[in-house]
Design a protein around this motif. Structure first.
Motif, PDB file in Angstrom:
ATOM      1  N   ALA A 175       1.441  18.318 -10.203  1.00 17.96           N
ATOM      2  CA  ALA A 175       1.423  17.516  -8.984  1.00 17.96           C
ATOM      3  C   ALA A 175       1.955  18.371  -7.844  1.00 17.96           C
ATOM      4  CB  ALA A 175       2.270  16.263  -9.164  1.00 17.96           C
ATOM      5  N   TYR A 176       1.643  17.970  -6.626  1.00 16.35           N
ATOM      6  CA  TYR A 176       1.921  18.809  -5.461  1.00 16.35           C
ATOM      7  C   TYR A 176       2.520  17.960  -4.350  1.00 16.35           C
ATOM      8  CZ  TYR A 176       0.681  21.684  -1.334  1.00 16.35           C
ATOM      9  OH  TYR A 176       0.690  22.395  -0.173  1.00 16.35           O
TER      10      TYR A 176
ATOM     11  N   GLU B 298      10.858  23.050 -14.289  1.00 14.54           N
ATOM     12  CA  GLU B 298      10.145  21.779 -14.194  1.00 14.54           C
ATOM     13  C   GLU B 298       9.511  21.579 -12.816  1.00 14.54           C
ATOM     14  OE1 GLU B 298      11.097  17.459 -16.015  1.00 14.54           O
ATOM     15  OE2 GLU B 298      12.214  18.000 -14.239  1.00 14.54           O
ATOM     16  N   VAL B 299      10.272  21.908 -11.782  1.00 13.67           N
ATOM     17  CA  VAL B 299       9.777  21.804 -10.407  1.00 13.67           C
ATOM     18  C   VAL B 299       9.920  23.176  -9.760  1.00 13.67           C
ATOM     19  CG1 VAL B 299      10.075  20.672  -8.173  1.00 13.67           C
ATOM     20  CG2 VAL B 299      10.529  19.400 -10.281  1.00 13.67           C
TER      21      VAL B 299
ATOM     22  N   ASP C 208       3.933  35.615  -6.166  1.00 14.66           N
ATOM     23  CA  ASP C 208       4.405  35.782  -7.543  1.00 14.66           C
ATOM     24  C   ASP C 208       4.129  34.509  -8.350  1.00 14.66           C
ATOM     25  OD1 ASP C 208       5.576  36.925  -9.758  1.00 14.66           O
ATOM     26  OD2 ASP C 208       7.608  36.365  -9.189  1.00 14.66           O
ATOM     27  N   LEU C 209       4.496  33.365  -7.785  1.00 15.13           N
ATOM     28  CA  LEU C 209       4.420  32.101  -8.534  1.00 15.13           C
ATOM     29  C   LEU C 209       3.002  31.785  -9.026  1.00 15.13           C
ATOM     30  CD1 LEU C 209       5.796  29.537  -9.586  1.00 15.13           C
ATOM     31  CD2 LEU C 209       5.347  28.485  -7.359  1.00 15.13           C
ATOM     32  N   ILE C 210       2.008  31.901  -8.154  1.00 20.69           N
ATOM     33  CA  ILE C 210       0.634  31.513  -8.542  1.00 20.69           C
ATOM     34  C   ILE C 210       0.155  32.402  -9.691  1.00 20.69           C
ATOM     35  CG2 ILE C 210      -1.768  31.252  -7.745  1.00 20.69           C
ATOM     36  CD1 ILE C 210      -0.069  29.277  -6.276  1.00 20.69           C
ATOM     37  N   SER C 211       0.446  33.706  -9.604  1.00 22.88           N
ATOM     38  CA  SER C 211       0.039  34.604 -10.690  1.00 22.88           C
ATOM     39  C   SER C 211       0.759  34.253 -11.990  1.00 22.88           C
ATOM     40  CB  SER C 211       0.317  36.058 -10.315  1.00 22.88           C
ATOM     41  OG  SER C 211      -0.607  36.486  -9.347  1.00 22.88           O
ATOM     42  N   MET C 212       2.044  33.924 -11.895  1.00 13.66           N
ATOM     43  CA  MET C 212       2.794  33.568 -13.115  1.00 13.66           C
ATOM     44  C   MET C 212       2.265  32.272 -13.721  1.00 13.66           C
ATOM     45  SD  MET C 212       6.658  34.791 -13.080  1.00 13.66           S
ATOM     46  CE  MET C 212       7.253  33.522 -12.042  1.00 13.66           C
ATOM     47  N   MET C 213       1.819  31.357 -12.872  1.00 14.68           N
ATOM     48  CA  MET C 213       1.243  30.109 -13.395  1.00 14.68           C
ATOM     49  C   MET C 213      -0.096  30.382 -14.075  1.00 14.68           C
ATOM     50  SD  MET C 213       2.456  27.708 -10.248  1.00 14.68           S
ATOM     51  CE  MET C 213       1.301  26.409 -10.502  1.00 14.68           C
ATOM     52  N   LYS C 214      -0.865  31.319 -13.512  1.00 16.81           N
ATOM     53  CA  LYS C 214      -2.143  31.668 -14.152  1.00 16.81           C
ATOM     54  C   LYS C 214      -1.916  32.307 -15.516  1.00 16.81           C
ATOM     55  CE  LYS C 214      -4.775  32.283  -9.894  1.00 16.81           C
ATOM     56  NZ  LYS C 214      -5.363  33.248  -8.963  1.00 16.81           N
TER      57      LYS C 214
ATOM     58  N   THR D 254       5.080  26.704 -16.156  1.00 16.02           N
ATOM     59  CA  THR D 254       4.153  25.572 -16.191  1.00 16.02           C
ATOM     60  C   THR D 254       4.854  24.355 -15.590  1.00 16.02           C
ATOM     61  OG1 THR D 254       4.898  25.144 -18.450  1.00 16.02           O
ATOM     62  CG2 THR D 254       2.859  26.369 -18.203  1.00 16.02           C
ATOM     63  N   PRO D 255       5.063  24.387 -14.259  1.00 17.16           N
ATOM     64  CA  PRO D 255       5.818  23.295 -13.636  1.00 17.16           C
ATOM     65  C   PRO D 255       5.037  21.979 -13.628  1.00 17.16           C
ATOM     66  CG  PRO D 255       4.941  24.777 -11.978  1.00 17.16           C
ATOM     67  CD  PRO D 255       4.640  25.404 -13.302  1.00 17.16           C
ATOM     68  N   ARG D 256       5.803  20.908 -13.636  1.00 16.95           N
ATOM     69  CA  ARG D 256       5.229  19.564 -13.517  1.00 16.95           C
ATOM     70  C   ARG D 256       4.891  19.274 -12.056  1.00 16.95           C
ATOM     71  NH1 ARG D 256       8.010  15.378 -11.707  1.00 16.95           N
ATOM     72  NH2 ARG D 256      10.063  16.311 -11.934  1.00 16.95           N
TER      73      ARG D 256
END
Lengths: 207, 323
Positions: B5-6, B25-26, B34-40, B45-47
């Motif tokens: 969620a955003y 979590e958030v 950095d964050l977007i690449s780490m999520m990919k 895997t934040p909620r």
């Protein structure tokens, strides 16, 4: 956003849409309006797909995306703008380069939902249909590509660079295009093209 | 990327209300580089993602009596273009200029630079920040050419990825972090920490806190010198940031801080001692650089970084007193 709103008619989406279509001034005005409105109270959107409005090449575009969709994927898969390419998808190679609020960005590393209210310019909007922007023309005349896959990203990076450095040296071009990779190794042609475009554009301000 | 969620709050208060004390979590979203690449990569895997770029309180560069206040959402490009910083804090401007590429400098922020995760390839492959597999440390016998040469006797072997960190530590800056329950100021040299276990972070910030701004004192001669393989799109192999308090051409006190050589920005106090009371000459700079690396303990593949770090110190010192 309340999930019971049907797509496209949510309050936020509606107001944003009105904000974009009713003013040609664009991003700055829109954001100020948004901040002043009471609906700006922190709401969470998603994880399901939600309607958003992007301003791409001067026009508002309404799409429905999950928050995890990047600007690059939204453009390529939903808006039909396939000029920006998906190569590394990790904000390194530059093939996805677009301008956001006049500055070069890696669109693979921006969430589409986060690009709302901003002025997105892609390779498709660089020149009127059927015409070449001086940067694109210079890439042709200086043979600034081989397979061509990195070219749209390079052209956008060059445009962003020349907007801020209208009369660059070779070294400045080298450094200024440092965010884009070409695995065919056409860098020499690319740099010559940027210098030629600079000459061509001097004196006249191209959009 | 996993789904999430955003939210994009307009005020700091709203943003802080959304953060969670549970790690991962958030996640606040700034430039996302950095964050977007780490999520990919499914490393986080934040909620919920909280975009903090719309928050006015987190922006702006302003000067006061103490020095300069820089909002955490200021980009590298903003730092480079700021006349005040170019005049008073060239070491910070140079550190920003060294960051990857024009695109990253337009996107990446001061807060993101401080809070980004290490680039250690074992970490990025999912072995954790301490790079352990079956209770065995992977770095000492593995591919360690870009790892630490100082403070590397375990369990951490990665290098601090922050570009601005060494300059901020040398300049004696303060990092302000905020949470729903208030704010606290952390000296830059205490902001970076060496984790002793996997549940510790590399920075002294809690999951429900944000970096809101940094305060940087002015009045020093300062410079940063960065050694890289490539001229762009590359991480430094070693950097040095120096800040000198001067009386005429004599150094009254010095702070020499190295980047990309240790799990935190490395304070080369041995170099500071060499410099105090002296004028900066090539001999003095060379001597300070030599002393700074006396305790280096390179790993199997990274002894080359020792000399690069020495060169970075020498050149930063000479740059700081130029002109």
């Amino acid at each position: 956003m309340k999930s019971k709103n049907p797509p496209g008619t949510s309050r936020r989406g509606f107001i944003r849409g009105v904000g974009i279509t009713s003013t040609a001034v664009g991003a700055v005005v829109l954001e100020k309006t948004a901040l002043a409105e009471p609906f700006a109270v922190a709401k969470t959107i998603g994880p399901d797909a939600a309607p958003i409005t992007l301003k791409v090449n001067g026009k508002p575009v309404n799409i429905i995306v999950e928050p995890r969709v990047t600007l690059l994927d939204a453009m390529r898969n939903q808006i039909g703008l396939t000029g920006a390419k998906r190569v590394c998808d990790r904000g390194t190679c530059g093939a996805c380069t677009v301008m956001i609020d006049g500055k070069v960005n890696y669109s693979c590393t921006v969430l589409a939902i986060d690009a709302q209210g901003r002025d997105i310019q892609t390779i498709e909007g660089l020149a009127p249909a059927g015409k070449l922007h001086p940067v694109s023309a210079a890439f042709v005349s200086q043979d600034g590509q081989q397979c061509g896959y990195c070219t749209p990203g390079f052209v956008m990076a060059a445009k962003g660079f020349l907007d801020r450095n209208p009369d660059p040296s070779y070294e400045q071009v080298e450094h200024g295009l440092g965010g884009n990779l070409c695995r065919c190794g056409t860098y020499v042609g690319v740099r010559k093209a940027v210098l030629e475009a600079a000459k061509e554009m001097k004196g006249s301000r191209h959009a | 990327m996993e789904n999430f969620a955003y939210a994009s709050p307009a005020t700091l208060q709203e943003a802080l209300g959304l953060l969670s004390t549970k790690p991962g979590e958030v996640q606040p979203l700034a430039g996302g580089t950095d964050l977007i690449s780490m999520m990919k990569e499914h490393l986080v895997t934040p909620r919920l993602i909280v975009n903090i770029k719309q928050i006015k309180e987190l922006g702006g560069i302003t000067s006061g009596k103490y020095g300069v206040r820089i909002g955490s959402m200021v980009t590298f490009d903003d730092l480079m273009e700021n006349a005040l910083l170019r005049k008073s804090l060239p070491s910070l401007v140079e550190a920003a200029r060294g960051v990857a590429s024009p695109q990253i400098r337009n996107m990446g922020t001061v807060g993101g630079d401080l809070c980004q995760r290490p680039r250690c390839w074992y970490f990025r492959q999912g072995y954790g920040v301490l790079a352990m597999d079956n209770n065995k440390a992977l770095v000492p016998d593995g591919e360690n050419r870009y790892h630490a040469i100082l403070n590397n006797n375990g369990p951490a072997f990665f290098v601090s990825p922050s570009s601005l960190g060494p300059a901020l530590v040398a300049l004696g800056a303060t990092v302000r972090v905020v949470s729903a329950s208030g704010s606290r100021d952390i000296a830059a040299d205490k902001f970076f920490v060496t984790p002793l276990n996997e549940s510790m972070r590399e920075v002294a910030i809690q999951p429900n806190e944000l970096v809101s701004e940094i305060h940087v004192p002015i009045g020093t001669r300062n410079a940063t010198y960065e050694v890289r393989h490539k001229t762009a799109l590359d991480w430094p192999l070693a950097t040095a940031s120096v800040a000198l308090k001067m009386n005429g051409s004599t150094v009254t006190s010095a702070r020499v801080v190295l980047g990309h050589v240790a799990p935190t920005p490395f304070e080369a106090t041995a170099a500071d001692k060499v410099l105090a009371g002296k004028g900066i000459t090539e001999e003095v700079a060379t001597q300070a650089a030599k002393q700074a690396l006396m305790d280096a303990t390179p790993l199997s593949q990274n002894a080359y970084k020792v000399q690069l770090a020495r060169v970075a110190i020498k050149r930063a010192l000479l740059e700081a007193v130029k002109g």
